[in-house]
Design a protein around this motif. Structure first.
Motif, short mmCIF file in Angstrom:
data_model
loop_
_atom_site.label_atom_id
_atom_site.label_comp_id
_atom_site.label_asym_id
_atom_site.label_seq_id
_atom_site.Cartn_x
_atom_site.Cartn_y
_atom_site.Cartn_z
N ALA A 96 -3.91 16.78 5.04
CA ALA A 96 -4.00 16.63 4.21
C ALA A 96 -3.87 17.37 3.31
O ALA A 96 -3.26 17.26 1.72
N GLY A 97 -2.55 18.43 3.59
CA GLY A 97 -2.05 19.37 2.75
C GLY A 97 -2.38 20.04 1.78
O GLY A 97 -2.22 20.97 1.01
N LYS A 98 -3.44 21.10 3.02
CA LYS A 98 -3.61 22.24 3.28
C LYS A 98 -2.93 23.70 2.89
O LYS A 98 -3.29 24.00 2.11
N SER A 99 -2.26 23.06 3.19
CA SER A 99 -0.96 24.77 3.76
C SER A 99 0.03 24.96 2.79
O SER A 99 0.60 25.46 2.23
N THR A 100 0.40 23.06 2.17
CA THR A 100 1.00 23.24 1.57
C THR A 100 0.48 23.39 0.03
O THR A 100 1.05 24.20 -1.11
N LEU A 101 -0.86 23.43 -0.30
CA LEU A 101 -1.89 24.02 -1.52
C LEU A 101 -1.87 25.53 -1.39
O LEU A 101 -1.42 25.38 -2.61
N ASP A 106 -6.32 12.87 1.33
CA ASP A 106 -4.96 12.85 1.05
C ASP A 106 -5.19 11.90 -0.04
O ASP A 106 -5.75 10.51 0.28
N ALA A 107 -4.78 11.54 -0.55
CA ALA A 107 -5.26 10.27 -1.95
C ALA A 107 -4.65 8.71 -1.52
O ALA A 107 -5.07 7.95 -2.08
N THR A 108 -4.02 9.33 -0.62
CA THR A 108 -2.58 7.91 -0.54
C THR A 108 -3.39 7.43 0.88
O THR A 108 -3.36 6.43 1.34
N LEU A 109 -5.24 8.11 1.12
CA LEU A 109 -5.51 7.71 2.22
C LEU A 109 -6.89 6.94 1.46
O LEU A 109 -7.75 6.43 2.37
N GLY A 110 -7.12 7.64 0.94
CA GLY A 110 -8.53 7.35 -0.05
C GLY A 110 -9.96 8.39 0.77
O GLY A 110 -9.05 9.16 1.88
N LEU A 111 -11.23 7.98 0.56
CA LEU A 111 -12.11 8.50 1.73
C LEU A 111 -12.40 7.71 3.24
O LEU A 111 -13.34 6.74 2.69
N ALA A 169 -11.40 17.72 -3.31
CA ALA A 169 -10.20 17.78 -4.83
C ALA A 169 -9.28 16.04 -3.60
O ALA A 169 -8.72 16.69 -2.26
N LEU A 170 -8.95 15.65 -4.81
CA LEU A 170 -8.05 14.23 -4.95
C LEU A 170 -6.89 15.18 -4.55
O LEU A 170 -6.48 15.14 -5.37
N ASN A 171 -6.18 15.34 -3.03
CA ASN A 171 -4.54 15.76 -3.28
C ASN A 171 -3.38 14.43 -2.77
O ASN A 171 -3.97 13.48 -3.27
N VAL A 218 1.69 10.22 -6.11
CA VAL A 218 2.19 8.88 -5.67
C VAL A 218 1.20 7.79 -4.86
O VAL A 218 0.94 7.59 -4.49
N ALA A 219 -0.49 8.61 -6.00
CA ALA A 219 -1.76 7.66 -5.58
C ALA A 219 -1.43 6.08 -6.10
O ALA A 219 -0.46 6.44 -7.41
N GLU A 220 -2.25 5.26 -5.98
CA GLU A 220 -1.85 4.14 -6.03
C GLU A 220 -3.12 3.41 -7.13
O GLU A 220 -4.03 3.56 -6.92
N ASN A 221 -3.28 2.56 -8.16
CA ASN A 221 -3.74 2.69 -8.90
C ASN A 221 -5.25 3.57 -9.16
O ASN A 221 -6.04 3.52 -8.46
N PRO A 222 -4.48 4.68 -9.57
CA PRO A 222 -5.41 6.43 -9.84
C PRO A 222 -6.89 5.93 -10.18
O PRO A 222 -7.63 6.07 -9.94
N PRO A 223 -7.04 5.72 -11.60
CA PRO A 223 -8.48 4.93 -11.43
C PRO A 223 -9.16 4.44 -10.77
O PRO A 223 -10.68 5.16 -10.32
#
Length: 456
Positions: free
Chosen positions: A196-201, A281-286, A307-309, A313-318
Protein backbone atom coordinates in the motif's frame (compact mmCIF):
# COMPACT_ATOMS: atom_id res chain seq x y z
CA UNK A 1 -5.34 23.28 38.94
CA UNK A 2 -7.46 23.08 42.08
CA UNK A 3 -6.04 21.36 45.13
CA UNK A 4 -6.97 17.70 45.37
CA UNK A 5 -9.29 16.67 48.22
CA UNK A 6 -7.66 14.60 50.96
CA UNK A 7 -8.90 11.21 52.18
CA UNK A 8 -7.25 9.68 55.28
CA UNK A 9 -7.32 5.99 56.19
CA UNK A 10 -7.50 5.32 59.93
CA UNK A 11 -7.93 2.27 62.17
CA UNK A 12 -6.18 0.04 64.66
CA UNK A 13 -3.10 -1.93 63.55
CA UNK A 14 -3.43 -4.75 61.01
CA UNK A 15 -6.96 -4.06 59.74
CA UNK A 16 -5.78 -3.61 56.12
CA UNK A 17 -5.11 0.12 55.84
CA UNK A 18 -1.98 -0.23 53.71
CA UNK A 19 -3.64 -2.84 51.51
CA UNK A 20 -6.47 -0.36 50.85
CA UNK A 21 -3.90 2.38 50.17
CA UNK A 22 -2.12 0.20 47.59
CA UNK A 23 -5.45 -0.71 46.02
CA UNK A 24 -6.45 2.94 45.57
CA UNK A 25 -3.12 4.21 44.23
CA UNK A 26 -2.99 1.27 41.83
CA UNK A 27 0.43 -0.09 42.78
CA UNK A 28 2.24 -1.72 45.69
CA UNK A 29 3.69 1.35 47.39
CA UNK A 30 3.04 0.78 51.09
CA UNK A 31 4.61 -2.24 52.78
CA UNK A 32 2.07 -4.91 53.73
CA UNK A 33 2.65 -7.67 56.27
CA UNK A 34 0.65 -9.78 58.71
CA UNK A 35 2.55 -8.21 61.60
CA UNK A 36 0.91 -5.13 63.15
CA UNK A 37 2.67 -1.78 63.19
CA UNK A 38 4.46 -1.99 59.81
CA UNK A 39 3.32 1.50 58.83
CA UNK A 40 4.77 4.31 60.93
CA UNK A 41 4.85 7.57 58.99
CA UNK A 42 2.02 9.05 57.01
CA UNK A 43 2.27 7.95 53.39
CA UNK A 44 0.57 10.03 50.71
CA UNK A 45 -0.36 9.08 47.17
CA UNK A 46 -2.68 10.11 44.34
CA UNK A 47 -5.68 7.82 44.01
CA UNK A 48 -8.04 7.52 41.06
CA UNK A 49 -11.27 5.67 41.86
CA UNK A 50 -13.55 5.22 38.82
CA UNK A 51 -12.43 8.59 37.48
CA UNK A 52 -12.56 10.41 40.84
CA UNK A 53 -9.11 11.74 41.80
CA UNK A 54 -8.00 12.57 45.33
CA UNK A 55 -5.01 12.46 47.66
CA UNK A 56 -5.03 9.36 49.85
CA UNK A 57 -3.14 9.22 53.18
CA UNK A 58 -2.12 5.94 54.82
CA UNK A 59 -1.66 6.30 58.58
CA UNK A 60 -0.18 4.27 61.40
CA UNK A 61 -2.44 2.05 63.45
CA UNK A 62 -3.98 4.02 66.33
CA UNK A 63 -2.75 2.84 69.73
CA UNK A 64 -3.32 4.39 73.17
CA UNK A 65 0.26 5.22 74.16
CA UNK A 66 2.23 8.02 75.82
CA UNK A 67 2.84 10.86 73.30
CA UNK A 68 6.58 10.69 74.04
CA UNK A 69 6.85 7.06 72.91
CA UNK A 70 7.16 5.97 69.27
CA UNK A 71 3.58 4.60 69.15
CA UNK A 72 2.39 7.82 70.77
CA UNK A 73 4.12 9.95 68.15
CA UNK A 74 2.63 7.75 65.45
CA UNK A 75 -0.81 8.39 66.92
CA UNK A 76 -0.20 12.15 66.79
CA UNK A 77 0.66 11.85 63.09
CA UNK A 78 -2.59 9.97 62.51
CA UNK A 79 -4.63 12.58 64.38
CA UNK A 80 -3.07 15.39 62.34
CA UNK A 81 -3.80 13.49 59.11
CA UNK A 82 -7.48 13.12 60.04
CA UNK A 83 -7.82 16.82 60.95
CA UNK A 84 -6.32 17.88 57.62
CA UNK A 85 -8.50 15.48 55.61
CA UNK A 86 -11.79 16.21 53.88
CA UNK A 87 -13.08 12.75 54.85
CA UNK A 88 -11.72 9.79 56.86
CA UNK A 89 -12.08 6.10 56.06
CA UNK A 90 -12.38 4.23 59.38
CA UNK A 91 -11.39 0.60 58.83
CA UNK A 92 -12.31 -2.29 61.09
CA UNK A 93 -11.58 -6.01 60.64
CA UNK A 94 -14.98 -7.61 59.94
CA UNK A 95 -13.64 -11.11 60.58
CA UNK A 96 -12.28 -10.19 64.01
CA UNK A 97 -15.36 -8.17 64.98
CA UNK A 98 -15.41 -5.05 67.15
CA UNK A 99 -12.72 -4.86 69.84
CA UNK A 100 -12.26 -2.21 72.57
CA UNK A 101 -9.59 -0.47 70.51
CA UNK A 102 -12.13 0.08 67.69
CA UNK A 103 -14.56 1.61 70.18
CA UNK A 104 -11.84 3.95 71.49
CA UNK A 105 -11.01 5.11 67.93
CA UNK A 106 -14.72 5.61 67.21
CA UNK A 107 -15.11 7.86 70.28
CA UNK A 108 -12.14 9.95 69.14
CA UNK A 109 -13.41 10.23 65.55
CA UNK A 110 -16.89 11.30 66.72
CA UNK A 111 -15.22 14.18 68.61
CA UNK A 112 -13.52 15.43 65.42
CA UNK A 113 -15.16 17.55 62.70
CA UNK A 114 -13.95 15.37 59.82
CA UNK A 115 -16.71 13.28 58.15
CA UNK A 116 -16.21 9.54 58.65
CA UNK A 117 -17.02 6.58 56.36
CA UNK A 118 -17.05 3.29 58.28
CA UNK A 119 -15.61 0.36 56.28
CA UNK A 120 -15.82 -3.25 57.41
CA UNK A 121 -12.73 -4.64 55.69
CA UNK A 122 -11.95 -8.33 55.04
CA UNK A 123 -15.68 -8.84 54.47
CA UNK A 124 -15.31 -11.63 51.90
CA UNK A 125 -17.06 -14.81 53.01
CA UNK A 126 -19.67 -15.61 55.65
CA UNK A 127 -17.21 -15.38 58.54
CA UNK A 128 -17.38 -11.59 58.30
CA UNK A 129 -21.18 -11.20 58.49
CA UNK A 130 -21.36 -10.90 62.28
CA UNK A 131 -18.53 -8.36 62.32
CA UNK A 132 -20.39 -6.17 59.81
CA UNK A 133 -23.48 -6.24 62.02
CA UNK A 134 -21.44 -5.44 65.14
CA UNK A 135 -20.04 -2.34 63.41
CA UNK A 136 -23.42 -0.61 63.74
CA UNK A 137 -22.63 -0.21 67.47
CA UNK A 138 -19.83 2.29 66.68
CA UNK A 139 -22.34 5.06 66.04
CA UNK A 140 -21.65 5.92 62.38
CA UNK A 141 -23.70 5.50 59.21
CA UNK A 142 -24.27 2.05 57.71
CA UNK A 143 -20.95 0.13 57.69
CA UNK A 144 -19.71 -0.67 54.20
CA UNK A 145 -18.65 -4.30 53.58
CA UNK A 146 -15.34 -4.17 51.72
CA UNK A 147 -12.34 -6.27 50.72
CA UNK A 148 -9.15 -4.30 50.11
CA UNK A 149 -7.39 -7.53 49.17
CA UNK A 150 -9.82 -8.45 46.39
CA UNK A 151 -11.18 -5.02 45.45
CA UNK A 152 -14.79 -5.85 46.36
CA UNK A 153 -16.93 -2.79 47.15
CA UNK A 154 -15.12 -0.14 45.08
CA UNK A 155 -18.40 1.10 43.58
CA UNK A 156 -19.89 1.51 47.06
CA UNK A 157 -16.78 3.41 48.20
CA UNK A 158 -17.06 5.67 45.14
CA UNK A 159 -20.67 6.49 46.01
CA UNK A 160 -19.83 7.13 49.67
CA UNK A 161 -16.99 9.52 48.75
CA UNK A 162 -18.90 11.48 46.11
CA UNK A 163 -20.81 13.82 48.50
CA UNK A 164 -17.53 14.76 50.22
CA UNK A 165 -15.41 15.14 47.08
CA UNK A 166 -17.40 15.72 43.91
CA UNK A 167 -19.94 18.21 45.24
CA UNK A 168 -17.67 20.46 47.30
CA UNK A 169 -16.06 22.49 44.54
CA UNK A 170 -14.21 19.62 42.92
CA UNK A 171 -16.72 18.56 40.28
CA UNK A 172 -15.42 21.06 37.77
CA UNK A 173 -11.76 20.19 38.25
CA UNK A 174 -10.21 18.95 35.01
CA UNK A 175 -6.99 16.99 35.25
CA UNK A 176 -4.05 18.54 33.48
CA UNK A 177 -2.53 16.14 30.96
CA UNK A 178 0.53 14.32 32.16
CA UNK A 179 3.71 15.89 30.84
CA UNK A 180 4.64 12.83 28.78
CA UNK A 181 1.17 12.82 27.20
CA UNK A 182 1.19 16.51 26.34
CA UNK A 183 4.76 17.00 25.15
CA UNK A 184 6.00 13.43 24.59
CA UNK A 185 6.51 12.10 21.09
CA UNK A 186 3.45 11.21 19.06
CA UNK A 187 3.53 7.42 18.66
CA UNK A 188 2.29 7.02 15.08
CA UNK A 189 1.98 3.56 13.49
CA UNK A 190 1.45 3.02 9.75
CA UNK A 191 -0.53 -0.14 8.90
CA UNK A 192 -2.25 -1.56 5.85
CA UNK A 193 -2.27 -4.32 3.27
CA UNK A 194 1.00 -5.31 1.54
CA UNK A 195 2.26 -2.86 -1.10
CA UNK A 196 0.00 0.00 0.00
CA UNK A 197 3.06 2.25 0.23
CA UNK A 198 3.74 2.25 3.99
CA UNK A 199 7.55 2.28 3.77
CA UNK A 200 7.48 4.81 0.95
CA UNK A 201 5.31 7.05 3.14
CA UNK A 202 7.76 6.77 6.05
CA UNK A 203 10.67 7.62 3.74
CA UNK A 204 8.81 10.65 2.37
CA UNK A 205 7.98 11.92 5.86
CA UNK A 206 11.59 11.50 6.98
CA UNK A 207 13.01 12.95 3.78
CA UNK A 208 15.44 10.04 3.36
CA UNK A 209 15.48 6.46 2.15
CA UNK A 210 15.27 5.02 5.63
CA UNK A 211 13.13 2.00 4.71
CA UNK A 212 13.68 -0.47 1.88
CA UNK A 213 10.94 -0.09 -0.74
CA UNK A 214 10.10 -1.72 -4.06
CA UNK A 215 7.29 -3.14 -6.18
CA UNK A 216 7.39 -6.47 -4.37
CA UNK A 217 4.77 -6.98 -1.67
CA UNK A 218 5.88 -7.87 1.84
CA UNK A 219 9.36 -6.33 1.89
CA UNK A 220 8.92 -5.04 5.46
CA UNK A 221 8.88 -7.83 8.05
CA UNK A 222 9.70 -6.20 11.40
CA UNK A 223 7.95 -3.21 12.89
CA UNK A 224 10.53 -0.42 12.75
CA UNK A 225 10.27 2.60 15.09
CA UNK A 226 12.05 5.81 14.10
CA UNK A 227 12.26 8.99 16.17
CA UNK A 228 11.76 12.16 14.17
CA UNK A 229 10.85 15.82 14.64
CA UNK A 230 8.09 17.49 12.64
CA UNK A 231 8.22 21.21 11.97
CA UNK A 232 4.63 22.42 11.89
CA UNK A 233 3.54 25.21 9.51
CA UNK A 234 3.63 27.63 12.46
CA UNK A 235 7.29 26.77 13.08
CA UNK A 236 6.71 24.66 16.21
CA UNK A 237 8.93 21.55 16.38
CA UNK A 238 7.13 18.48 17.70
CA UNK A 239 8.59 15.00 18.33
CA UNK A 240 7.14 11.98 16.53
CA UNK A 241 7.93 8.27 16.77
CA UNK A 242 7.08 6.70 13.40
CA UNK A 243 6.41 2.97 13.31
CA UNK A 244 6.48 1.17 9.96
CA UNK A 245 4.83 -2.26 10.01
CA UNK A 246 4.54 -5.34 7.83
CA UNK A 247 1.61 -5.66 5.44
CA UNK A 248 -1.47 -7.41 6.82
CA UNK A 249 -3.16 -9.96 4.55
CA UNK A 250 -6.21 -12.08 5.21
CA UNK A 251 -5.45 -14.75 7.80
CA UNK A 252 -6.59 -17.48 5.40
CA UNK A 253 -3.88 -16.45 2.93
CA UNK A 254 -1.08 -16.38 5.49
CA UNK A 255 0.66 -19.78 5.50
CA UNK A 256 4.31 -18.86 5.98
CA UNK A 257 5.41 -18.88 9.60
CA UNK A 258 7.56 -15.77 9.11
CA UNK A 259 4.63 -13.84 7.68
CA UNK A 260 2.48 -14.89 10.63
CA UNK A 261 5.13 -13.57 13.00
CA UNK A 262 5.33 -10.32 11.00
CA UNK A 263 1.55 -9.87 11.23
CA UNK A 264 1.65 -10.49 14.98
CA UNK A 265 4.47 -7.96 15.29
CA UNK A 266 2.45 -5.39 13.35
CA UNK A 267 -0.54 -5.75 15.67
CA UNK A 268 1.83 -5.60 18.66
CA UNK A 269 3.04 -2.24 17.30
CA UNK A 270 -0.59 -1.07 17.17
CA UNK A 271 -0.92 -1.88 20.88
CA UNK A 272 1.88 0.57 21.70
CA UNK A 273 0.81 3.30 19.27
CA UNK A 274 -1.36 6.29 20.13
CA UNK A 275 -2.55 7.04 16.60
CA UNK A 276 -2.72 4.53 13.74
CA UNK A 277 -2.76 5.51 10.07
CA UNK A 278 -4.47 2.87 7.93
CA UNK A 279 -2.98 3.31 4.46
CA UNK A 280 -5.17 2.39 1.48
CA UNK A 281 -4.08 2.00 -2.12
CA UNK A 282 -6.26 4.45 -4.07
CA UNK A 283 -5.76 2.43 -7.26
CA UNK A 284 -7.44 -0.57 -5.57
CA UNK A 285 -10.04 1.20 -3.42
CA UNK A 286 -11.40 -0.09 -0.11
CA UNK A 287 -11.47 -3.84 0.44
CA UNK A 288 -12.92 -6.03 3.19
CA UNK A 289 -9.42 -6.62 4.62
CA UNK A 290 -9.03 -2.86 5.15
CA UNK A 291 -12.21 -2.80 7.22
CA UNK A 292 -10.99 -5.77 9.26
CA UNK A 293 -7.72 -3.98 10.02
CA UNK A 294 -9.60 -0.78 10.95
CA UNK A 295 -11.90 -2.73 13.25
CA UNK A 296 -8.91 -4.36 14.98
CA UNK A 297 -7.32 -0.95 15.56
CA UNK A 298 -10.53 0.42 17.08
CA UNK A 299 -11.00 -2.70 19.21
CA UNK A 300 -7.54 -2.04 20.65
CA UNK A 301 -8.71 1.47 21.57
CA UNK A 302 -6.29 3.33 19.30
CA UNK A 303 -7.14 6.59 17.52
CA UNK A 304 -7.53 5.95 13.77
CA UNK A 305 -6.86 7.94 10.59
CA UNK A 306 -7.45 6.53 7.11
CA UNK A 307 -5.25 7.80 4.28
CA UNK A 308 -5.84 7.15 0.58
CA UNK A 309 -2.34 6.82 -0.89
CA UNK A 310 -1.32 7.07 -4.58
CA UNK A 311 -3.92 9.81 -5.04
CA UNK A 312 -1.84 11.32 -7.85
CA UNK A 313 -2.59 8.29 -10.08
CA UNK A 314 -6.15 7.52 -8.90
CA UNK A 315 -8.94 7.35 -11.50
CA UNK A 316 -12.04 9.51 -11.05
CA UNK A 317 -10.94 10.91 -7.63
CA UNK A 318 -14.23 12.61 -6.56
CA UNK A 319 -16.29 9.47 -7.10
CA UNK A 320 -13.60 7.30 -5.46
CA UNK A 321 -13.45 9.52 -2.36
CA UNK A 322 -17.23 9.52 -1.90
CA UNK A 323 -17.41 5.76 -2.42
CA UNK A 324 -14.72 5.10 0.20
CA UNK A 325 -16.35 7.53 2.64
CA UNK A 326 -19.74 5.81 2.25
CA UNK A 327 -18.20 2.34 2.68
CA UNK A 328 -16.42 3.48 5.86
CA UNK A 329 -19.64 4.87 7.33
CA UNK A 330 -21.32 1.53 6.68
CA UNK A 331 -18.44 -0.72 7.68
CA UNK A 332 -17.31 1.20 10.79
CA UNK A 333 -20.72 2.12 12.16
CA UNK A 334 -19.39 1.96 15.75
CA UNK A 335 -17.19 5.03 15.08
CA UNK A 336 -18.54 7.33 12.42
CA UNK A 337 -16.54 10.22 11.01
CA UNK A 338 -13.04 8.69 11.10
CA UNK A 339 -10.71 11.21 9.38
CA UNK A 340 -10.22 10.34 5.69
CA UNK A 341 -7.31 12.06 3.94
CA UNK A 342 -5.87 11.87 0.43
CA UNK A 343 -2.08 11.72 0.11
CA UNK A 344 0.73 10.71 -2.23
CA UNK A 345 3.80 9.18 -0.64
CA UNK A 346 5.52 9.41 -4.03
CA UNK A 347 5.07 13.18 -4.54
CA UNK A 348 4.74 14.30 -0.89
CA UNK A 349 1.17 15.54 -1.22
CA UNK A 350 -0.70 15.91 2.10
CA UNK A 351 2.19 15.05 4.44
CA UNK A 352 1.76 18.04 6.78
CA UNK A 353 -2.02 17.62 6.83
CA UNK A 354 -1.59 13.96 7.81
CA UNK A 355 0.78 14.69 10.73
CA UNK A 356 -1.37 17.60 11.93
CA UNK A 357 -4.47 15.38 11.84
CA UNK A 358 -2.59 12.79 13.91
CA UNK A 359 -1.76 15.36 16.62
CA UNK A 360 -5.37 16.62 16.59
CA UNK A 361 -6.87 13.15 16.99
CA UNK A 362 -4.39 12.31 19.79
CA UNK A 363 -5.60 15.41 21.64
CA UNK A 364 -9.21 14.16 21.45
CA UNK A 365 -8.07 10.64 22.42
CA UNK A 366 -6.42 12.09 25.56
CA UNK A 367 -9.27 14.47 26.45
CA UNK A 368 -10.86 14.48 29.92
CA UNK A 369 -14.20 16.15 30.70
CA UNK A 370 -14.97 17.31 34.24
CA UNK A 371 -17.67 15.44 36.15
CA UNK A 372 -19.80 18.58 36.41
CA UNK A 373 -19.80 19.31 32.66
CA UNK A 374 -20.33 15.65 31.84
CA UNK A 375 -23.37 15.25 34.08
CA UNK A 376 -24.99 18.48 32.94
CA UNK A 377 -24.79 17.07 29.40
CA UNK A 378 -25.96 13.66 30.65
CA UNK A 379 -29.09 15.06 32.33
CA UNK A 380 -30.12 16.81 29.10
CA UNK A 381 -29.43 13.68 27.02
CA UNK A 382 -31.61 11.52 29.29
CA UNK A 383 -34.35 14.17 29.36
CA UNK A 384 -34.44 14.33 25.55
CA UNK A 385 -34.39 10.54 25.16
CA UNK A 386 -35.28 8.64 28.38
CA UNK A 387 -34.17 5.01 28.67
CA UNK A 388 -36.77 2.31 27.93
CA UNK A 389 -38.75 0.43 30.56
CA UNK A 390 -38.41 -3.31 29.78
CA UNK A 391 -41.25 -5.29 31.27
CA UNK A 392 -42.83 -2.06 32.46
CA UNK A 393 -40.08 -1.47 35.05
CA UNK A 394 -38.14 1.76 34.65
CA UNK A 395 -34.36 1.84 34.24
CA UNK A 396 -33.09 4.67 36.42
CA UNK A 397 -29.85 6.29 35.23
CA UNK A 398 -28.15 8.26 38.01
CA UNK A 399 -24.90 9.78 36.78
CA UNK A 400 -21.94 9.40 34.43
CA UNK A 401 -18.22 9.74 35.16
CA UNK A 402 -15.10 9.56 33.02
CA UNK A 403 -12.86 6.87 34.48
CA UNK A 404 -9.92 7.07 32.10
CA UNK A 405 -8.43 8.55 28.94
CA UNK A 406 -6.38 7.15 26.05
CA UNK A 407 -8.92 5.84 25.04
CA UNK A 408 -11.71 7.71 26.86
CA UNK A 409 -13.63 5.43 29.20
CA UNK A 410 -16.88 6.27 30.96
CA UNK A 411 -18.86 4.56 33.72
CA UNK A 412 -22.65 4.85 33.85
CA UNK A 413 -24.30 4.31 37.24
CA UNK A 414 -27.94 3.45 37.76
CA UNK A 415 -30.44 0.76 38.72
CA UNK A 416 -31.27 -2.17 36.40
CA UNK A 417 -28.57 -0.94 34.01
CA UNK A 418 -27.84 -4.55 33.05
CA UNK A 419 -31.07 -4.36 30.99
CA UNK A 420 -30.05 -1.19 29.16
CA UNK A 421 -30.21 -1.89 25.40
CA UNK A 422 -27.06 -1.59 23.30
CA UNK A 423 -28.86 0.94 21.12
CA UNK A 424 -29.23 3.30 24.10
CA UNK A 425 -25.55 2.91 24.97
CA UNK A 426 -24.69 3.83 21.38
CA UNK A 427 -26.97 6.87 21.69
CA UNK A 428 -24.99 8.04 24.73
CA UNK A 429 -21.58 7.31 23.17
CA UNK A 430 -22.46 9.09 19.93
CA UNK A 431 -23.68 12.07 21.95
CA UNK A 432 -20.45 12.17 23.95
CA UNK A 433 -18.42 12.17 20.74
CA UNK A 434 -20.52 14.82 19.04
CA UNK A 435 -21.30 17.20 21.91
CA UNK A 436 -18.20 16.95 24.10
CA UNK A 437 -15.49 17.15 21.47
CA UNK A 438 -14.22 13.57 21.31
CA UNK A 439 -14.72 13.24 17.58
CA UNK A 440 -14.25 9.82 16.03
CA UNK A 441 -12.03 8.26 18.71
CA UNK A 442 -13.05 4.90 20.25
CA UNK A 443 -14.99 5.28 23.50
CA UNK A 444 -15.63 2.71 26.20
CA UNK A 445 -18.88 2.79 28.22
CA UNK A 446 -19.27 0.51 31.24
CA UNK A 447 -22.45 0.24 33.31
CA UNK A 448 -22.37 -0.28 37.07
CA UNK A 449 -25.06 -0.74 39.70
CA UNK A 450 -24.54 -0.22 43.45
CA UNK A 451 -24.55 -3.39 45.49
CA UNK A 452 -28.00 -4.48 46.65
CA UNK A 453 -27.82 -5.29 50.40
CA UNK A 454 -30.82 -7.65 50.00
CA UNK A 455 -29.19 -9.81 47.30
CA UNK A 456 -28.58 -12.59 49.81
Amino acid sequence: MAKLPIVAIVGRPNVGKSTLFNRLVGKRVALVDDRPGVTRDRREGTAVLLGMEFKIVDTAGVEDEDPDTLPGRMRMQTQNAVREADVALFLIDARAGIVPQDEEIARWLRSEDTPVILMANKAEGKAAESGVLEAYSLGFDTPMPFSAEHGDGLVDLFEALRPHIEFEGFDDVVDEPEEDEESGPLKLAIVGRPNAGKSTLVNRILGEERMITGPEAGITRDSIAIDWEWTAPDGQVRPVRLIDTAGLRKKAKVQDKLEKLSAQDAMHAVDFAEVVVLLLDATLGLEAQDLRIADQVLQEGRALIIALNKWDVAENPPSLFQGVRFALEEGLAQVRGVPLLTISAETGRGMDQLIQAAFDVREAWSKRVSTGVLNRWFEKAVEINPPPAPGGRRIKLRYLTQAKTRPPGFILFGTRVDQLPESYKRYLMNGIRKDLGFGAVPIRLTVRAPRNPFDR
